[in-house]
Design a protein around this motif. Structure first.
Motif, short mmCIF file in Angstrom:
data_model
loop_
_atom_site.label_atom_id
_atom_site.label_comp_id
_atom_site.label_asym_id
_atom_site.label_seq_id
_atom_site.Cartn_x
_atom_site.Cartn_y
_atom_site.Cartn_z
N ASP A 138 73.75 95.20 35.09
CA ASP A 138 73.85 96.18 34.00
C ASP A 138 73.20 97.47 34.49
O ASP A 138 72.00 97.50 34.77
CB ASP A 138 73.14 95.65 32.75
CG ASP A 138 73.42 96.50 31.52
OD1 ASP A 138 73.90 97.63 31.68
OD2 ASP A 138 73.15 96.04 30.40
N THR A 139 73.99 98.53 34.61
CA THR A 139 73.49 99.79 35.15
C THR A 139 73.74 100.91 34.16
O THR A 139 74.87 101.08 33.67
CB THR A 139 74.19 100.13 36.48
OG1 THR A 139 74.02 99.03 37.38
CG2 THR A 139 73.60 101.38 37.10
N ARG A 140 72.69 101.68 33.87
CA ARG A 140 72.81 102.84 32.97
C ARG A 140 72.46 104.10 33.74
O ARG A 140 71.40 104.20 34.36
CB ARG A 140 71.87 102.70 31.77
CG ARG A 140 72.07 103.81 30.73
CD ARG A 140 71.10 103.68 29.57
NE ARG A 140 69.74 104.03 29.96
CZ ARG A 140 68.73 103.17 30.10
NH1 ARG A 140 68.96 101.88 29.90
NH2 ARG A 140 67.53 103.58 30.45
N GLN B 84 77.16 103.52 30.93
CA GLN B 84 76.60 102.19 31.15
C GLN B 84 77.71 101.28 31.68
O GLN B 84 78.82 101.27 31.16
CB GLN B 84 76.02 101.61 29.87
CG GLN B 84 75.35 100.25 30.06
CD GLN B 84 74.56 99.82 28.83
OE1 GLN B 84 74.51 100.52 27.84
NE2 GLN B 84 73.94 98.66 28.90
N GLU C 36 78.55 97.31 32.90
CA GLU C 36 78.15 95.89 32.99
C GLU C 36 79.22 95.15 33.78
O GLU C 36 80.40 95.17 33.42
CB GLU C 36 77.98 95.28 31.61
CG GLU C 36 77.53 93.83 31.66
CD GLU C 36 77.32 93.22 30.28
OE1 GLU C 36 78.12 92.34 29.91
OE2 GLU C 36 76.39 93.66 29.58
N GLN D 132 68.42 106.34 36.56
CA GLN D 132 69.24 105.15 36.71
C GLN D 132 68.40 103.95 36.32
O GLN D 132 67.32 103.74 36.87
CB GLN D 132 69.73 104.96 38.15
CG GLN D 132 70.60 103.71 38.32
CD GLN D 132 70.65 103.21 39.75
OE1 GLN D 132 69.67 102.72 40.28
NE2 GLN D 132 71.81 103.34 40.37
N ARG E 126 68.65 99.81 36.06
CA ARG E 126 69.52 98.73 36.51
C ARG E 126 68.83 97.39 36.37
O ARG E 126 67.66 97.25 36.70
CB ARG E 126 69.92 98.95 37.96
CG ARG E 126 71.02 98.02 38.44
CD ARG E 126 70.78 97.58 39.87
NE ARG E 126 69.59 96.73 39.98
CZ ARG E 126 69.22 96.12 41.10
NH1 ARG E 126 69.92 96.29 42.20
NH2 ARG E 126 68.14 95.37 41.13
#
Length: 664
Positions: free
Chosen positions: A86-88, A117, A119, A297, A299
């Motif tokens: 999951d990376t924003r 975001q 996923e 970032q 993550r």
């Protein structure tokens, strides 16, 4: 003779790195570290060790003897994991005002603030193929991509699963860290990059002895870059946090970005019969330019052990079709990055502006103008080349260099074709050399480029210096593209190997060794090694220097030998090379190298002494007590001596741990 044909939470220290500005992080892009290697450098008050081995030998030739290490797997062992990342990403270039120095040749675009975001869910099957003598294991892997959900600004929604089911290889060392990957030379490189970027997040550092509690530190890499982490082990569980982080180097030119760790948590449950039982790695990074933050970032990657399936790949250990290393992501297509005002600008007007900027003397300004013009008007590349061939810039070295730089940096098909034509067809050697050096800059090289450069280097009648310039450009192309275009880089290395084996002229051999150093690939270490016994001290020195970009596993054993050479210049080169490798790889020099460096302190000439001090300084910074002792004793002897050279003392102070100040 011409050449002939023949790789604790909280904010942490900022480490600057260089990445491309255009599209920065907006799509959740990731990068893999080039040539990343694991090491167990000690944190303050703790210790760690790591086995040394060659990255490019003994792939399937190991032992299956019992070991206490956490990740030595018997061939045939099956494992599987379900993974979610999951990376924003949040980026706002509006936070950077015009007075911020971005570094490099880059224009900041006032794009709107964006947040996204991503996923991604996937499953990985693993089977152990071989255990190696140092406890490392080669695993065959297959990924089943279960899809990606993207939300936020300009998000596409649900992305279809990628075709990543081809078998690839992972070399995991005895302490569970990923050393490198294997991929098929004739396979899909884009898929291989994606596989590596996903799997890289599963690496970590286990304790050297899983039977006892310990604290230690190690370096590693994942899909975003390279990091150093501190771990604590007790009762089969690891907890830790990242201490420092740097985005991957050399991916693309652009602005210098500082990376700061805002928060980090690592939690891993070890397993007696698998890579690990569960893994959770969470971090938040903040990016800045000129000490001004513009993006973050966040993550999280979680992995849990799943039931192993029937994955049973057939891997032939004698098949030469496997390539090993870490593929970096291809840089974005820069050919479309230009000022729209340059489109349809007449060449005469562009030349007038070029000459005005040339007076200022900044390559990024005058060369950057032509680069943008070539990108905006690719079909008119021939007009600029014709102007150059017609003698427009004869006798104007900087002006001519700016044109070739622009052709190399434009990265358009027309510019690449023009450069190959110059190398192959133009009679002026100076133009051929400039074009070859420009081709070494190209982001997406082709085998034809290598062929053209090699042909030109082999022409009769070239002066040795001219031939050397062409040869070095081949080495630069090989080094720059080792992880971006590995097949093209391999072709260039093959030419360098041929030069090393086929040349008898000492000057030409020296050029070939310099090209091997520019290529900087472990694959060339065996070709360089025979020259450590060459009768010429110059050749031995050049062979030693050629190791500067290679791994400690390949370089350190040879450098130990050369530190005992009878010639002072060879010893100095070996000391300086070892210090450079230690600094770059974050791997301490060996104990033998430390002792040999001690012999270069007393009675040595200044260059050798400085190189010895640099090597001992790198060792001391990585916890070597003997190196620290030697340095401090040497400083005290110099300070107490009858003749004190302030410049020499400054060099010593910079290389010696601790704080030093001049006496009143």
């Amino acid at each position: 003779m011409p050449y002939h044909h023949e790789r604790d939470r909280g904010r942490r220290a900022v480490r600057p790195t260089t990445i491309a500005c255009t599209g920065l992080l907006l799509a959740g892009a990731v990068w893999a570290v080039q040539g990343a290697r694991e090491s167990g450098e000690p944190a303050a008050g703790v210790s760690s060790e790591a086995p040394a081995r060659s990255l490019f030998s003994g792939v399937f030739a190991g032992s299956t003897a019992p070991t206490r290490h956490a990740c030595s797997f018997a061939p045939g062992l099956r494992m599987a994991y379900d993974v979610v990342s999951d990376t924003r990403i949040e980026v706002d270039f509006g936070r950077l005002s015009d007075d911020v120095d971005a570094g490099g040749q880059v224009q900041l675009k006032a794009t709107p603030a964006q947040a996204r975001q991503t996923e991604r869910s996937w499953h990985i099957d693993l089977v152990a193929l071989a255990a190696e003598d140092d406890g490392a294991s080669v695993l065959a892997a297959r990924i089943d991509d279960r899809g990606t959900v993207i939300t936020g600004d300009a998000a596409p929604g649900v992305a279809p699963p990628a075709a990543l089911s081809d078998t690839f290889l992972i070399r995991v060392d005895a302490r569970c860290a990923i050393r490198e990957f294997g991929w098929r030379a004739d396979g899909d490189l884009a898929a291989a990059r994606d596989q590596q970027q996903l799997a890289a997040g599963l690496g970590f550092w286990a304790p050297s002895d899983p039977r006892r509690a310990a604290s230690y530190a190690g370096t590693g890499f994942d899909s975003t870059g390279r990091y150093t982490a501190k771990y604590r082990h007790e009762d089969g569980r690891l907890t830790g946090e990242a201490l420092s982080f740097a985005l991957a180097d050399g991916v693309a030119s652009g602005m210098t970005v500082g990376v700061e760790i805002v928060a980090s948590t690592i939690e891993i449950a070890l397993s007696e019969d698998a890579w690990f039982e569960s893994l959770s790695d969470t971090r938040e990074l903040e990016f800045s330019v000129g000490e001004r933050a513009f993006g973050t970032q966040a993550r999280t990657i979680t992995a849990r052990r799943a039931g192993a399936g029937s994955f049973a790949p057939r891997v032939d250990s004698s098949d030469a079709g496997w390539r090993w290393g870490v593929l970096s992501n291809m840089p974005p297509d820069s050919s479309q990055d230009f000022d729209a005002k340059l489109r349809d600008l007449p060449l005469a007007d562009a030349m007038a502006r070029y000459r005005e900027l040339l007076a200022g003397g900044q390559l990024g300004d005058y060369g950057g103008l032509l680069r943008g013009w070539l990108r905006a008007n690719p079909e008119r590349t021939g007009e600029l080349v014709a102007l150059l061939r017609g003698g427009e810039f004869d006798g104007q070295q900087h002006a001519r260099a700016g044109v070739f730089w622009a052709l190399g940096a434009a990265n358009t098909e027309q510019a690449r074709t023009a450069l190959v034509g110059v190398v192959r067809e133009w009679p002026e050697t100076r133009h051929q050399i400039s074009a070859a050096q420009a081709l070494a800059m190209v982001e997406r090289p082709t085998p034809e480029m290598v062929e053209a450069m090699v042909e030109s280097a082999g022409r009769e009648g070239l002066h040795a210096v001219e031939r050397g310039s062409m040869v070095l450009a081949v080495g630069t192309l090989a080094g720059t593209n080792a992880t971006r275009s590995p097949d093209v880089a391999a072709a260039a290395r093959a030419e360098i190997r041929g030069w090393l084996s086929g040349s008898r002229d000492e000057q030409q051999l020296g050029h070939a060794l310099q090209a091997a150093g520019n290529a900087g690939h472990d694959e060339l270490a065996a070709d360089i090694r025979p020259f450590f016994a060459h009768e010429s001290a110059t050749i031995r020195r050049q062979a030693t220097h050629a190791l500067r970009n290679m791994s400690p596993e390949q370089a350190y054993p040879s450098l130990e030998k050369m530190l005992a050479d009878d010639d002072r210049t060879v010893r100095t080169s070996a000391l300086a090379t070892a210090a450079d490798i230690s600094r770059r790889s974050e791997r301490a020099p060996t104990a033998a190298m430390v002792e040999l460096a001690a012999g270069s302190l007393d009675g040595a000439l200044q260059a050798e002494e400085h190189a010895a001090v640099a090597l001992l300084g790198e060792a001391a910074r990585r916890g070597d007590a003997r190196a620290d002792e030697l340095l401090r004793a040497h400083v005290k002897a110099r300070v107490a001596g009858p003749e004190q050279d302030p410049q020499q003392l400054a060099v010593l102070a910079r290389s010696t741990p601790g704080h030093w100040r001049a006496a009143p």
